[in-house]
Design a protein around this motif. Structure first.
Motif, PDB file in Angstrom:
ATOM      1  N   LYS A  65      -2.764   5.710  -1.062  1.00 51.99           N
ATOM      2  CA  LYS A  65      -1.677   5.388  -1.999  1.00 51.99           C
ATOM      3  C   LYS A  65      -2.019   4.108  -2.763  1.00 51.99           C
ATOM      4  O   LYS A  65      -1.821   4.007  -3.976  1.00 51.99           O
ATOM      5  CB  LYS A  65      -0.365   5.177  -1.231  1.00 51.99           C
ATOM      6  CG  LYS A  65       0.151   6.425  -0.524  1.00 51.99           C
ATOM      7  CD  LYS A  65       1.331   6.069   0.387  1.00 51.99           C
ATOM      8  CE  LYS A  65       1.652   7.167   1.387  1.00 51.99           C
ATOM      9  NZ  LYS A  65       1.966   8.468   0.822  1.00 51.99           N
ATOM     10  N   GLY A  66      -2.522   3.117  -2.032  1.00 49.85           N
ATOM     11  CA  GLY A  66      -2.879   1.841  -2.645  1.00 49.85           C
ATOM     12  C   GLY A  66      -3.984   1.997  -3.675  1.00 49.85           C
ATOM     13  O   GLY A  66      -3.891   1.479  -4.787  1.00 49.85           O
ATOM     14  N   VAL A  67      -5.022   2.739  -3.302  1.00 48.51           N
ATOM     15  CA  VAL A  67      -6.176   2.917  -4.195  1.00 48.51           C
ATOM     16  C   VAL A  67      -5.791   3.745  -5.421  1.00 48.51           C
ATOM     17  O   VAL A  67      -6.178   3.422  -6.544  1.00 48.51           O
ATOM     18  CB  VAL A  67      -7.350   3.578  -3.433  1.00 48.51           C
ATOM     19  CG1 VAL A  67      -8.440   4.022  -4.392  1.00 48.51           C
ATOM     20  CG2 VAL A  67      -7.908   2.597  -2.405  1.00 48.51           C
ATOM     21  N   GLY A  80       2.360   1.938  -3.162  1.00 55.62           N
ATOM     22  CA  GLY A  80       1.397   1.981  -4.272  1.00 55.62           C
ATOM     23  C   GLY A  80       1.635   0.874  -5.282  1.00 55.62           C
ATOM     24  O   GLY A  80       1.408   1.039  -6.484  1.00 55.62           O
ATOM     25  N   MET A  96       0.834  -1.193   0.000  1.00 53.91           N
ATOM     26  CA  MET A  96       0.000   0.000   0.000  1.00 53.91           C
ATOM     27  C   MET A  96       0.880   1.257   0.000  1.00 53.91           C
ATOM     28  O   MET A  96       0.659   2.173  -0.774  1.00 53.91           O
ATOM     29  CB  MET A  96      -0.915   0.006   1.227  1.00 53.91           C
ATOM     30  CG  MET A  96      -2.014  -1.054   1.172  1.00 53.91           C
ATOM     31  SD  MET A  96      -2.824  -1.311   2.786  1.00 53.91           S
ATOM     32  CE  MET A  96      -4.008   0.034   2.780  1.00 53.91           C
ATOM     33  N   LYS A  97       1.870   1.265   0.872  1.00 52.03           N
ATOM     34  CA  LYS A  97       2.671   2.482   1.040  1.00 52.03           C
ATOM     35  C   LYS A  97       3.418   2.830  -0.245  1.00 52.03           C
ATOM     36  O   LYS A  97       3.591   4.014  -0.575  1.00 52.03           O
ATOM     37  CB  LYS A  97       3.650   2.321   2.202  1.00 52.03           C
ATOM     38  CG  LYS A  97       4.441   3.577   2.503  1.00 52.03           C
ATOM     39  CD  LYS A  97       4.799   3.673   3.966  1.00 52.03           C
ATOM     40  CE  LYS A  97       5.598   4.931   4.227  1.00 52.03           C
ATOM     41  NZ  LYS A  97       6.987   4.798   3.801  1.00 52.03           N
ATOM     42  N   GLY A 104      -2.826   3.940  -6.572  1.00 52.32           N
ATOM     43  CA  GLY A 104      -1.659   3.342  -7.230  1.00 52.32           C
ATOM     44  C   GLY A 104      -0.521   4.344  -7.322  1.00 52.32           C
ATOM     45  O   GLY A 104       0.321   4.276  -8.199  1.00 52.32           O
ATOM     46  N   ASP A 105      -0.486   5.267  -6.366  1.00 53.26           N
ATOM     47  CA  ASP A 105       0.494   6.353  -6.410  1.00 53.26           C
ATOM     48  C   ASP A 105       0.953   6.686  -4.991  1.00 53.26           C
ATOM     49  O   ASP A 105       0.200   7.273  -4.212  1.00 53.26           O
ATOM     50  CB  ASP A 105      -0.154   7.579  -7.065  1.00 53.26           C
ATOM     51  CG  ASP A 105       0.804   8.755  -7.155  1.00 53.26           C
ATOM     52  OD1 ASP A 105       1.968   8.652  -6.685  1.00 53.26           O
ATOM     53  OD2 ASP A 105       0.388   9.792  -7.701  1.00 53.26           O
ATOM     54  N   PHE A 144      -2.496  -4.559  -5.097  1.00 50.13           N
ATOM     55  CA  PHE A 144      -3.102  -5.354  -4.027  1.00 50.13           C
ATOM     56  C   PHE A 144      -2.955  -6.837  -4.334  1.00 50.13           C
ATOM     57  O   PHE A 144      -3.376  -7.298  -5.383  1.00 50.13           O
ATOM     58  CB  PHE A 144      -4.591  -5.030  -3.903  1.00 50.13           C
ATOM     59  CG  PHE A 144      -4.890  -3.596  -3.573  1.00 50.13           C
ATOM     60  CD1 PHE A 144      -4.305  -2.974  -2.479  1.00 50.13           C
ATOM     61  CD2 PHE A 144      -5.772  -2.866  -4.360  1.00 50.13           C
ATOM     62  CE1 PHE A 144      -4.598  -1.649  -2.166  1.00 50.13           C
ATOM     63  CE2 PHE A 144      -6.074  -1.536  -4.056  1.00 50.13           C
ATOM     64  CZ  PHE A 144      -5.475  -0.927  -2.962  1.00 50.13           C
ATOM     65  N   PHE A 165     -13.977   2.036  -1.311  1.00 55.79           N
ATOM     66  CA  PHE A 165     -12.855   2.920  -0.985  1.00 55.79           C
ATOM     67  C   PHE A 165     -13.222   4.371  -1.294  1.00 55.79           C
ATOM     68  O   PHE A 165     -13.604   4.687  -2.415  1.00 55.79           O
ATOM     69  CB  PHE A 165     -11.624   2.547  -1.827  1.00 55.79           C
ATOM     70  CG  PHE A 165     -11.120   1.145  -1.601  1.00 55.79           C
ATOM     71  CD1 PHE A 165     -10.812   0.689  -0.332  1.00 55.79           C
ATOM     72  CD2 PHE A 165     -10.942   0.284  -2.680  1.00 55.79           C
ATOM     73  CE1 PHE A 165     -10.333  -0.604  -0.130  1.00 55.79           C
ATOM     74  CE2 PHE A 165     -10.467  -1.009  -2.484  1.00 55.79           C
ATOM     75  CZ  PHE A 165     -10.161  -1.452  -1.207  1.00 55.79           C
ATOM     76  N   LEU A 173      -1.867   5.099   3.777  1.00 53.95           N
ATOM     77  CA  LEU A 173      -1.506   3.880   3.028  1.00 53.95           C
ATOM     78  C   LEU A 173      -2.608   3.473   2.051  1.00 53.95           C
ATOM     79  O   LEU A 173      -2.326   3.133   0.896  1.00 53.95           O
ATOM     80  CB  LEU A 173      -1.192   2.730   3.991  1.00 53.95           C
ATOM     81  CG  LEU A 173       0.293   2.598   4.359  1.00 53.95           C
ATOM     82  CD1 LEU A 173       0.866   3.864   4.927  1.00 53.95           C
ATOM     83  CD2 LEU A 173       0.520   1.429   5.315  1.00 53.95           C
ATOM     84  N   LEU A 174      -3.867   3.542   2.506  1.00 57.75           N
ATOM     85  CA  LEU A 174      -4.958   3.116   1.627  1.00 57.75           C
ATOM     86  C   LEU A 174      -5.081   4.041   0.419  1.00 57.75           C
ATOM     87  O   LEU A 174      -5.275   3.580  -0.712  1.00 57.75           O
ATOM     88  CB  LEU A 174      -6.284   3.073   2.396  1.00 57.75           C
ATOM     89  CG  LEU A 174      -7.482   2.592   1.580  1.00 57.75           C
ATOM     90  CD1 LEU A 174      -7.287   1.157   1.090  1.00 57.75           C
ATOM     91  CD2 LEU A 174      -8.775   2.708   2.386  1.00 57.75           C
TER      92      LEU A 174
END
Lengths: 440, 440
Positions: B328-330, A285, A282-283, B332-333, A288, B288, B325-326
């Protein structure tokens, strides 16, 4: 009456095997480092005469947590460069800092800090990949914590080795040195399919078969990694490894954020273990990992924190919670990856990935007494409707009160370890001053 | 020399305004509950004669955290029913449990536990939505913590009110009672557009304008909610509120996991505040919230834990980390929602949502001294390359050493609050026994 070294009597006991079980009024009996009984309190106390009886009336006892992927010494890079993508983070910050600073002193001090952090947060075993694995093994052995030390291999000269021959020979020397050690095991740790060529990977496969050790590697961490492999080799990294015959129960494939349906089936068929690192993914990017799909396909999924450079801690309690919550979020289904699943990922599944599930990963008679107690008498874990839910969804690392590895106490609720801590912090601060160019 | 009540000298000081600033060798001077100076240590100590000087040599001082959405008393349901989807969780577990058990005693004991948990974890202000808001206000006032108490409205008879007239009149009575209170403010809290009809929502809009208070509501939490609204009313919930004129800077819209581009623009144009609850949304598999897009569009995004029934804690440090963190994950950056952004969401953005940004949310001269100190001398937060990174990415709630609200000390590093804790835990355990049908 049988003789025993220790009886631990917690309020709740979660053995992990059988899955989801929460026992009350039960005790664990330890002798010579191993669990010799797990029984109702009256029966345990009535059958065993123990030197020590440890009562923990507000606590839950679980198996020691297994951090299935980390770079322990990178604690010294914690917070050095945040909020950056993987490639930029590696190429512009971490690799230059490593080239300049990493030596066996750095690895000793960084691993010392990591081991302190891991023990305090309930981790009793870690699977490491870093330079100077001889030093990592030495620190782990000195601190009496269990470790699977990575015989790292990378097609690049570093402080640890100048070429592949040297990586392999120095790695195997560490393997030989610790072959009979009760706490230290080894795995080959080729960095990734982009940093290790086909020829080397094939040699590693052969050597891993001979030595009967796992192969621990970063795999399908980012879309860019997969894309680059397709461009360069005409194959996705998993296909490359399949062609080379590397897919097997010995393979520990870390990250795996980019997976199609066929690849999930392939992993299941070959018994490959996946290590999920939700916070790092996540951090950075990176994407998942499809954990719910992997578990449904029967793939063994373990959990890792990754290094503190990209996490930024080595807290497996936190990682469990991220794993459960992220899987639900990604699947859009709150029923997947239950609290019991997450705890299994952080314990028995990690043991299975390391080939150690016969001896650790659950509280079962005959296994080593790698155990962790958490004190639930804290505001965030009251009241206790379900102890397992509290461990995964509410407890924090500071609630870890006691830690044992092979029956040896490494942390005790009522004892201070302030002096030891001060020395570790002092050395970490000295590295921080050096890295940041300050004279402190 | 000017008179002062207190000077706090931390190792690092993060005022939040200006964004991202980390000061060293600076002190905060407090008098009559407010910040009167923020200056280099020598200047502060040289200009102010304070009754108390508090030195925190390993610590970072930040503004008190603002939990912009919770149901405090639901701590008593913590862990009662996990791993379930929102509707099933509400309809089959929470609502029946509430109907059977919730009364003002339940709300008092649950809020007491929540307030203890929040203070210990650095939250100095919470925005609540629950039954018996008179009791919530009373507990917050007694414990000297800041709260925005929800004048809850729902088209259903509950322990708090039998019909809309009574919800409104009882809510307004709480508002009137605390109108001049320095710590307690109020907001209308219509549960959601599916639990409150158009006519009621329009009355609330008019009343909120007259009383100059926010409107705090669940909005676009799940795809099912949006779908149901389209089927029943031919409009998405945001459209319904827009039609009724409810979109304004007074609106605190919680969750918002389902948003299209036009809706994001609409929120920005009307100055609506969004409260993001990442852990709850993930745990319930709700979707999200597009935080990076909202921030880029200029929408004020605050953070909330939601209730402990679905989180399962009220830990804003953890929530900040999930938010960063989420996002960034969502997206993708990894560059979006930096550590500084996450801290702003948990402080000044929360203050802005509550209409309190002139008086709290950052460490600025003239604002109330709502402040939190964290001790970074712990394994997971060493070494300290960047204090701001440690706060968001590594620190845990147990590292909160000191808490002040309006200059009053609610937690002090060197003082125990064990006795107070025992009483709160005892009452929580009694509810647990009742709810689980045990006689303990």
């Amino acid at each position: 009456m049988h003789a025993a070294d220790c009886i631990v009597i917690p309020r709740w006991l979660i053995p992990v095997e059988p899955a989801g079980q929460v026992l009350e009024e039960h005790a664990v009996v330890v002798r010579n480092g191993r669990i010799v009984a797990l029984a109702p309190v009256a029966e345990a106390v009535g059958s065993f005469a123990a030197e020590t009886v440890i009562e923990r009336p507000n606590h839950v006892l679980i198996p020691g947590l297994i951090n299935a992927h980390t770079h322990a010494a990178m604690t010294l890079f914690r917070g050095l460069a945040d909020d950056l993508p993987l490639h930029e983070w590696l190429a512009e910050h971490i690799w230059p800092a490593e080239a300049r600073w990493v030596d066996s002193d750095f690895v000793r001090d960084g691993t010392d800090l990591a081991v302190l952090e891991m023990i305090r947060s309930g981790t009793t075993c870690f699977n490491d990949m870093y330079y100077c694995p001889d030093t990592v093994a030495q620190v782990a052995a000195e601190r009496s914590v269990r470790a699977c030390v990575g015989m790292i291999v990378i097609e690049m000269e570093t402080v640890w080795a100048k070429d592949i021959e040297q990586y392999l020979s120095r790695g195997i020397k560490v393997h030989d040195q610790y072959r009979e050690h009760p706490l230290i095991s080894t795995a080959f740790a080729p960095h990734s399919t982009y940093a290790v060529g086909d020829e080397t990977m094939q040699r590693i496969r052969t050597l891993a078969d001979q030595l009967e050790v796992p192969i621990h590697t970063h795999l399908h961490e980012t879309a860019a990694e997969v894309q680059q492999s397709v461009e360069q080799f005409g194959q996705r990294p998993i296909e490359r490894l399949a062609t080379m015959g590397v897919l097997s129960p010995q393979l520990i494939a870390v990250h795996m954020t980019q997976l199609n349906r066929e690849e999930i089936v392939l992993l299941a068929e070959h018994g490959v273990s996946v290590v999920h690192c939700p916070e790092s993914n996540m951090k950075l990017g990176s994407g998942f990992c499809p954990v719910a799909e992997l578990l449904a396909a029967g793939v063994n999924v373990a959990l890792g924190t990754d290094g503190a450079g990209s996490n930024n801690d080595l807290d497996m309690l936190g990682e469990m919670r991220y794993a459960a919550l992220l899987a639900k979020g990604v699947a859009g289904d709150p029923k997947v990856v239950t609290a019991a699943d997450a705890l299994a990922m952080a314990t028995i599944n990690g043991a299975r990935a390391l080939g150690l599930d016969e001896s650790i990963g659950s509280l079962v008679v005959g296994k080593w007494a790698d155990m962790v107690c958490l004190d639930l008498a804290a505001p965030a874990t009251q009241p206790v409707h379900h102890a397992l839910s509290q461990v995964v969804y509410s407890a924090s690392r500071e609630q870890v009160s006691d830690v044992w590895v092979a029956g040896q106490s490494l942390l005790r609720d009522d004892e201070s370890s302030a002096q030891d801590e001060a020395d570790v912090f002092e050395r970490a601060a000295a590295w921080q001053a050096r890295l940041d160019g300050r004279n402190e």
